[in-house]
Design a protein around this motif. Structure first.
Motif, PDB file in Angstrom:
ATOM      1  N   GLN A  10      54.095  68.676  35.521  1.00 41.43           N
ATOM      2  CA  GLN A  10      53.772  70.138  36.391  1.00 41.43           C
ATOM      3  C   GLN A  10      54.492  70.505  37.875  1.00 41.43           C
ATOM      4  O   GLN A  10      54.132  71.514  38.576  1.00 41.43           O
ATOM      5  CB  GLN A  10      52.734  70.016  36.596  1.00 41.43           C
ATOM      6  CG  GLN A  10      51.998  68.639  37.854  1.00 41.43           C
ATOM      7  CD  GLN A  10      51.670  67.813  37.741  1.00 41.43           C
ATOM      8  OE1 GLN A  10      52.292  67.338  36.636  1.00 41.43           O
ATOM      9  NE2 GLN A  10      50.780  66.664  38.127  1.00 41.43           N
ATOM     10  N   THR A 108      40.233  74.892  26.336  1.00 43.39           N
ATOM     11  CA  THR A 108      42.019  74.398  25.692  1.00 43.39           C
ATOM     12  C   THR A 108      42.926  73.883  24.885  1.00 43.39           C
ATOM     13  O   THR A 108      43.874  73.560  24.172  1.00 43.39           O
ATOM     14  CB  THR A 108      41.788  72.574  26.543  1.00 43.39           C
ATOM     15  OG1 THR A 108      40.651  72.031  25.619  1.00 43.39           O
ATOM     16  CG2 THR A 108      42.048  73.007  28.185  1.00 43.39           C
ATOM     17  N   LEU A 133      48.927  72.447  36.556  1.00 42.12           N
ATOM     18  CA  LEU A 133      48.229  71.758  34.865  1.00 42.12           C
ATOM     19  C   LEU A 133      46.812  72.483  34.660  1.00 42.12           C
ATOM     20  O   LEU A 133      45.164  72.494  34.216  1.00 42.12           O
ATOM     21  CB  LEU A 133      47.483  70.419  35.575  1.00 42.12           C
ATOM     22  CG  LEU A 133      48.597  69.102  35.119  1.00 42.12           C
ATOM     23  CD1 LEU A 133      48.436  67.759  36.706  1.00 42.12           C
ATOM     24  CD2 LEU A 133      48.844  69.007  33.938  1.00 42.12           C
ATOM     25  N   LEU A 138      47.216  73.068  29.515  1.00 39.96           N
ATOM     26  CA  LEU A 138      45.911  71.801  29.275  1.00 39.96           C
ATOM     27  C   LEU A 138      46.264  71.759  27.462  1.00 39.96           C
ATOM     28  O   LEU A 138      45.950  71.369  26.807  1.00 39.96           O
ATOM     29  CB  LEU A 138      44.765  71.756  29.351  1.00 39.96           C
ATOM     30  CG  LEU A 138      45.121  71.688  31.229  1.00 39.96           C
ATOM     31  CD1 LEU A 138      43.649  71.809  31.334  1.00 39.96           C
ATOM     32  CD2 LEU A 138      45.359  69.681  31.480  1.00 39.96           C
ATOM     33  N   GLU A 163      49.065  62.046  38.223  1.00 39.56           N
ATOM     34  CA  GLU A 163      48.193  62.826  38.011  1.00 39.56           C
ATOM     35  C   GLU A 163      48.314  63.462  36.109  1.00 39.56           C
ATOM     36  O   GLU A 163      47.523  63.502  35.536  1.00 39.56           O
ATOM     37  CB  GLU A 163      47.912  63.604  38.608  1.00 39.56           C
ATOM     38  CG  GLU A 163      46.981  65.556  39.136  1.00 39.56           C
ATOM     39  CD  GLU A 163      47.130  65.532  39.609  1.00 39.56           C
ATOM     40  OE1 GLU A 163      48.155  66.282  40.652  1.00 39.56           O
ATOM     41  OE2 GLU A 163      47.075  67.176  39.207  1.00 39.56           O
ATOM     42  N   LEU A 164      50.215  63.442  36.195  1.00 41.66           N
ATOM     43  CA  LEU A 164      50.003  64.490  34.987  1.00 41.66           C
ATOM     44  C   LEU A 164      50.162  62.444  33.893  1.00 41.66           C
ATOM     45  O   LEU A 164      48.491  62.943  33.158  1.00 41.66           O
ATOM     46  CB  LEU A 164      51.935  64.541  34.400  1.00 41.66           C
ATOM     47  CG  LEU A 164      51.826  64.372  33.326  1.00 41.66           C
ATOM     48  CD1 LEU A 164      51.646  65.878  33.155  1.00 41.66           C
ATOM     49  CD2 LEU A 164      53.286  65.005  33.142  1.00 41.66           C
ATOM     50  N   THR A 167      45.806  63.102  33.452  1.00 37.01           N
ATOM     51  CA  THR A 167      45.356  64.847  32.338  1.00 37.01           C
ATOM     52  C   THR A 167      45.493  63.965  30.842  1.00 37.01           C
ATOM     53  O   THR A 167      44.603  63.986  30.277  1.00 37.01           O
ATOM     54  CB  THR A 167      46.481  64.998  32.953  1.00 37.01           C
ATOM     55  OG1 THR A 167      45.936  65.626  33.901  1.00 37.01           O
ATOM     56  CG2 THR A 167      45.671  66.684  32.635  1.00 37.01           C
ATOM     57  N   ARG A 170      42.830  60.954  30.279  1.00 40.47           N
ATOM     58  CA  ARG A 170      41.654  62.572  29.692  1.00 40.47           C
ATOM     59  C   ARG A 170      41.212  63.177  28.460  1.00 40.47           C
ATOM     60  O   ARG A 170      40.980  63.007  27.218  1.00 40.47           O
ATOM     61  CB  ARG A 170      41.479  63.116  31.116  1.00 40.47           C
ATOM     62  CG  ARG A 170      40.288  63.814  31.062  1.00 40.47           C
ATOM     63  CD  ARG A 170      40.168  64.502  32.443  1.00 40.47           C
ATOM     64  NE  ARG A 170      40.981  65.280  33.589  1.00 40.47           N
ATOM     65  CZ  ARG A 170      41.116  66.107  32.902  1.00 40.47           C
ATOM     66  NH1 ARG A 170      40.858  67.418  32.404  1.00 40.47           N
ATOM     67  NH2 ARG A 170      41.772  66.599  33.930  1.00 40.47           N
ATOM     68  N   ILE A 171      42.883  64.283  28.013  1.00 41.30           N
ATOM     69  CA  ILE A 171      42.650  65.013  26.953  1.00 41.30           C
ATOM     70  C   ILE A 171      42.543  63.891  25.598  1.00 41.30           C
ATOM     71  O   ILE A 171      42.141  64.620  25.170  1.00 41.30           O
ATOM     72  CB  ILE A 171      43.732  65.551  26.938  1.00 41.30           C
ATOM     73  CG1 ILE A 171      43.850  66.788  27.716  1.00 41.30           C
ATOM     74  CG2 ILE A 171      43.911  66.449  25.369  1.00 41.30           C
ATOM     75  CD1 ILE A 171      45.290  67.481  28.459  1.00 41.30           C
TER      76      ILE A 171
END
Ligand code: ADP
Ligand code: MG
Length: 257
Positions: A10, A108, A133, A138, A163-164, A167, A170-171
């Motif tokens: 990001q 997404t 992001l 996403l 943070e990436l 993410t 989570r995905i």
């Protein structure tokens, strides 16, 4: 079966686009059938592949129409003059998708849905993402099998990467169980710079060995010049250090496919 690789970070200016262009061109030259998807409204990958501003204005179908579900993805793909590489171009219009996508139930997953229709026509699909992001970025992460993270070795490089990673996790949990991080690639390295060497050492210590590609992409002026000639580095200046680095990087990527 094709593999979809998304180039993500990001942070802007870390060589995502440069890596998407030159990795795809090198894979093509090495015999892989490649589709490059430009998922950045700035359209730098599109320009880097030789589509100039005037020609961009004439494009009827782009990544925008694909993520909005308005066209079959194959219809937005065009040939390039480079071996084995096809391109799904983007223009400024794609910026509107950031808002318009919000009305979709699976906002997404629009790119993933589309690319599943074409991925088996290619050995590799490379997606270049924008520095954010947000929902568009996403889409790029949710669409892929593997992520490549270009990183410039500066004191604050690791900020944001956590943070990436979160993410991605989570995905992976929610919509894309098979999502993997293929690795981090150090870009614009300059061994003469003490700070560069120090940061590289720290990062290599902090991650498992195979989390970081062996190949480093050196800072090389030819790499920066190539886009304004509309050519990947391996065509623009085949004997340059940058060209050799991206070929060696492409071989490492092939080993990990
Ligand atoms: P991003 O897509 O992450 O925003 P870019 O690929 O556009 O980053 O790269 C940012 C800038 O750095 C561009 O001007 C690009 O030409 C330059 N650049 C990228 N990699 C190199 C390199 N290895 N050597 C010299 N310049 C580079
Ligand atoms: Mg970019």
């Amino acid at each position: 079966m094709g593999t979809i690789i998304t180039v993500a970070n990001q942070k802007g200016g870390v060589a995502k686009t440069t890596t998407a262009i030159n990795l795809s061109a090198a894979l093509g030259q090495l015999g892989k059938k490649v589709l490059v998807v430009d998922l950045d409204p700035q359209g730098n990958t599109t320009t880097g592949y030789g589509i100039r501003a005037a020609e961009k204005k004439l494009l009827k179908l782009t990544t925008y129409n694909v993520v909005m579900g308005e066209t079959r993805p194959a219809d937005a793909v065009r040939e390039t003059r480079f071996k084995n590489v096809r391109l799904m171009p983007s223009t400024q219009e794609l910026a509107e998708a950031e808002i318009r996508l919000l009305k979709f139930e699976h906002k997404t997953l629009q790119l993933r849905k589309a690319l599943l229709q074409v991925k088996d026509d290619y050995d590799v699909v490379i997606v270049d993402t924008l520095p954010s992001l947000g929902v568009l970025a996403l889409n790029g992460i949710a669409a892929c099998d593997s992520i490549i993270i270009p990183m410039q070795c500066e004191p604050y490089s690791l900020e944001g990467v956590a943070e990436l990673f979160a993410t991605v996790k989570r995905i992976k949990k929610s919509v894309n169980k098979s999502l993997q991080i293929m690795g981090i690639v150090f870009t614009m390295t300059d061994k003469r710079l003490m700070v560069n060497r120090e940061v590289m050492k720290t990062i290599r210590r902090e991650f498992p060995e195979d989390a970081i590609f062996r190949t480093e992409i050196p800072r090389n002026v030819k790499i920066a010049e190539a886009p304004s000639h509309g050519e990947p580095i391996i065509y623009y200046e085949p004997s340059s250090k940058g060209s050799q680095a991206y070929i060696s990087f492409a071989k490492e990527v092939m080993d990990r496919l």
